[in-house]
Scaffold this motif. Structure first.
Motif, PDB file in Angstrom:
ATOM      1  N   CYS A  84       0.834  -1.207   0.000  1.00  0.00           N
ATOM      2  CA  CYS A  84       0.000   0.000   0.000  1.00  0.00           C
ATOM      3  C   CYS A  84       0.867   1.255   0.000  1.00  0.00           C
ATOM      4  O   CYS A  84       0.580   2.228  -0.707  1.00  0.00           O
ATOM      5  CB  CYS A  84      -0.928  -0.002   1.209  1.00  0.00           C
ATOM      6  N   LEU A  85       1.938   1.224   0.801  1.00  0.00           N
ATOM      7  CA  LEU A  85       2.848   2.372   0.847  1.00  0.00           C
ATOM      8  C   LEU A  85       3.485   2.611  -0.513  1.00  0.00           C
ATOM      9  O   LEU A  85       3.597   3.753  -0.974  1.00  0.00           O
ATOM     10  CB  LEU A  85       3.931   2.137   1.901  1.00  0.00           C
ATOM     11  N   ILE A  88       0.946   4.182  -3.044  1.00  0.00           N
ATOM     12  CA  ILE A  88       0.661   5.619  -2.941  1.00  0.00           C
ATOM     13  C   ILE A  88       1.934   6.459  -3.049  1.00  0.00           C
ATOM     14  O   ILE A  88       1.962   7.617  -2.643  1.00  0.00           O
ATOM     15  CB  ILE A  88      -0.093   5.952  -1.644  1.00  0.00           C
ATOM     16  N   ILE A  98       2.246  13.035   1.266  1.00  0.00           N
ATOM     17  CA  ILE A  98       1.321  11.938   0.999  1.00  0.00           C
ATOM     18  C   ILE A  98       0.304  11.807   2.127  1.00  0.00           C
ATOM     19  O   ILE A  98      -0.900  11.672   1.882  1.00  0.00           O
ATOM     20  CB  ILE A  98       2.090  10.617   0.823  1.00  0.00           C
ATOM     21  N   PHE A 102      -3.758  12.300   1.875  1.00  0.00           N
ATOM     22  CA  PHE A 102      -4.662  11.215   2.270  1.00  0.00           C
ATOM     23  C   PHE A 102      -5.657  11.676   3.335  1.00  0.00           C
ATOM     24  O   PHE A 102      -6.868  11.422   3.222  1.00  0.00           O
ATOM     25  CB  PHE A 102      -3.845  10.036   2.791  1.00  0.00           C
ATOM     26  N   VAL A 134     -11.429   4.833   3.509  1.00  0.00           N
ATOM     27  CA  VAL A 134      -9.976   4.634   3.491  1.00  0.00           C
ATOM     28  C   VAL A 134      -9.538   4.027   2.159  1.00  0.00           C
ATOM     29  O   VAL A 134      -8.546   4.451   1.562  1.00  0.00           O
ATOM     30  CB  VAL A 134      -9.542   3.729   4.667  1.00  0.00           C
ATOM     31  N   ILE A 135     -10.305   3.040   1.682  1.00  0.00           N
ATOM     32  CA  ILE A 135      -9.970   2.407   0.402  1.00  0.00           C
ATOM     33  C   ILE A 135     -10.059   3.411  -0.740  1.00  0.00           C
ATOM     34  O   ILE A 135      -9.165   3.504  -1.587  1.00  0.00           O
ATOM     35  CB  ILE A 135     -10.909   1.213   0.143  1.00  0.00           C
ATOM     36  N   GLY A 137      -9.857   6.601  -0.381  1.00  0.00           N
ATOM     37  CA  GLY A 137      -8.816   7.599  -0.146  1.00  0.00           C
ATOM     38  C   GLY A 137      -7.459   7.153  -0.663  1.00  0.00           C
ATOM     39  O   GLY A 137      -6.695   7.953  -1.196  1.00  0.00           O
ATOM     40  N   ILE A 138      -7.151   5.864  -0.506  1.00  0.00           N
ATOM     41  CA  ILE A 138      -5.882   5.334  -1.012  1.00  0.00           C
ATOM     42  C   ILE A 138      -5.814   5.458  -2.531  1.00  0.00           C
ATOM     43  O   ILE A 138      -4.792   5.869  -3.099  1.00  0.00           O
ATOM     44  CB  ILE A 138      -5.710   3.863  -0.572  1.00  0.00           C
ATOM     45  N   ILE A 139      -6.922   5.118  -3.195  1.00  0.00           N
ATOM     46  CA  ILE A 139      -6.954   5.198  -4.654  1.00  0.00           C
ATOM     47  C   ILE A 139      -6.807   6.647  -5.125  1.00  0.00           C
ATOM     48  O   ILE A 139      -6.036   6.950  -6.056  1.00  0.00           O
ATOM     49  CB  ILE A 139      -8.257   4.587  -5.189  1.00  0.00           C
ATOM     50  N   THR A 141      -5.502   9.119  -3.404  1.00  0.00           N
ATOM     51  CA  THR A 141      -4.158   9.590  -3.052  1.00  0.00           C
ATOM     52  C   THR A 141      -3.137   9.155  -4.092  1.00  0.00           C
ATOM     53  O   THR A 141      -2.233   9.917  -4.453  1.00  0.00           O
ATOM     54  CB  THR A 141      -3.751   9.060  -1.663  1.00  0.00           C
ATOM     55  N   LYS A 142      -3.295   7.929  -4.584  1.00  0.00           N
ATOM     56  CA  LYS A 142      -2.436   7.451  -5.667  1.00  0.00           C
ATOM     57  C   LYS A 142      -2.551   8.365  -6.879  1.00  0.00           C
ATOM     58  O   LYS A 142      -1.534   8.765  -7.468  1.00  0.00           O
ATOM     59  CB  LYS A 142      -2.841   6.024  -6.031  1.00  0.00           C
TER      60      LYS A 142
END
Length: 230
Positions: A84-85, A88, A98, A102, A134-135, A137-139, A141-142
């Motif tokens: 995951c790290l 992103i 980052i 996020f 969160v899911i 947000g990760i996408i 943020t990427k």
């Protein structure tokens, strides 16, 4: 104004994200006034795989060669967290940028979601709406940090400065012997850092023993230690 402040802290998901957003905002205020910088805050985040210190890990294959006292690790699984790290762009973009992106996206998502879906009656359980956010947000943020990664690559950003742990002395937080990977705490630049360690030659090292780092296993975030007998 009162209604706006109420929305920022109610229901619970909004309150959680608003507090986190305030912390991020305070950080950037200090950065702007020159009080701190990217490297001045110890976030105490260990990006190495979290390995149970008292359990011999079957996924790690270690060959001990007695002739030259060398330990080789063939494979250590990175795990979902490290992937995951990487996803992103951690390491390509400064971590605080980052994290700020996020948290900001998660905060906006929480405000929008609670506006359309009234979850006040759920009480503390309303915080569970943050899980799907969160899911998302990760996408997002990427998507937001990918152009930044290209920019930092152009200016030759090399990621966080690596710390040389060779020769560092610390205390064992577990027992290790043979192929078992354990944990030890080292004081580096007055900051306590926990690292995954393995014994040189497989010699037994007990909890509380003082150890010294002699080598790092390449790309594994595991450090070879010997017991300090002095």
């Amino acid at each position: 104004m009162t209604d706006f402040l109420h929305t920022l802290f109610n229901p619970l998901p909004n309150g959680i994200m608003t507090v986190l957003m305030l912390i991020i905002a305070i950080y950037w205020i200090f950065v702007l006034i020159g009080g701190i910088g990217f490297d001045d805050i110890d976030l105490d985040i260990d990006f190495s795989p979290d390995i149970d210190v008292d359990v011999e890990v079957p996924d790690i294959e270690i060959d001990v060669v007695d002739t030259d006292s060398h330990i080789a690790v063939d494979k250590v699984p990175q795990g979902l967290f490290l992937r995951c790290l990487s996803f992103i762009n951690v390491g390509q973009v400064p971590f605080m940028i980052i994290l700020s992106t996020f948290i900001f996206l998660l905060w906006i998502g929480s405000l929008i979601t609670t506006h359309f879906f009234h979850v006040e009656h759920l009480g503390w359980r309303s915080a569970f709406i943050l899980l799907p956010l969160v899911i998302v947000g990760i996408i997002l943020t990427k998507a937001a940090t990918t152009p930044m990664a290209k920019f930092f690559k152009e200016i030759n950003y090399q990621g966080e400065v690596a710390t040389d742990f060779f020769g560092c002395s610390g205390k064992m937080l577990s027992n290790i012997e043979g192929k078992k990977v354990g944990s030890a705490e080292f004081l580096v630049n007055r900051n306590p850092i926990k690292l995954n360690v393995i014994s040189l030659n497989g010699d037994p090292v007990k909890y509380g023993d003082t150890v010294i780092i002699t080598e790092e296993l390449p790309k594994q975030n595991i450090y070879i230690v010997i017991k300090d007998t002095y």
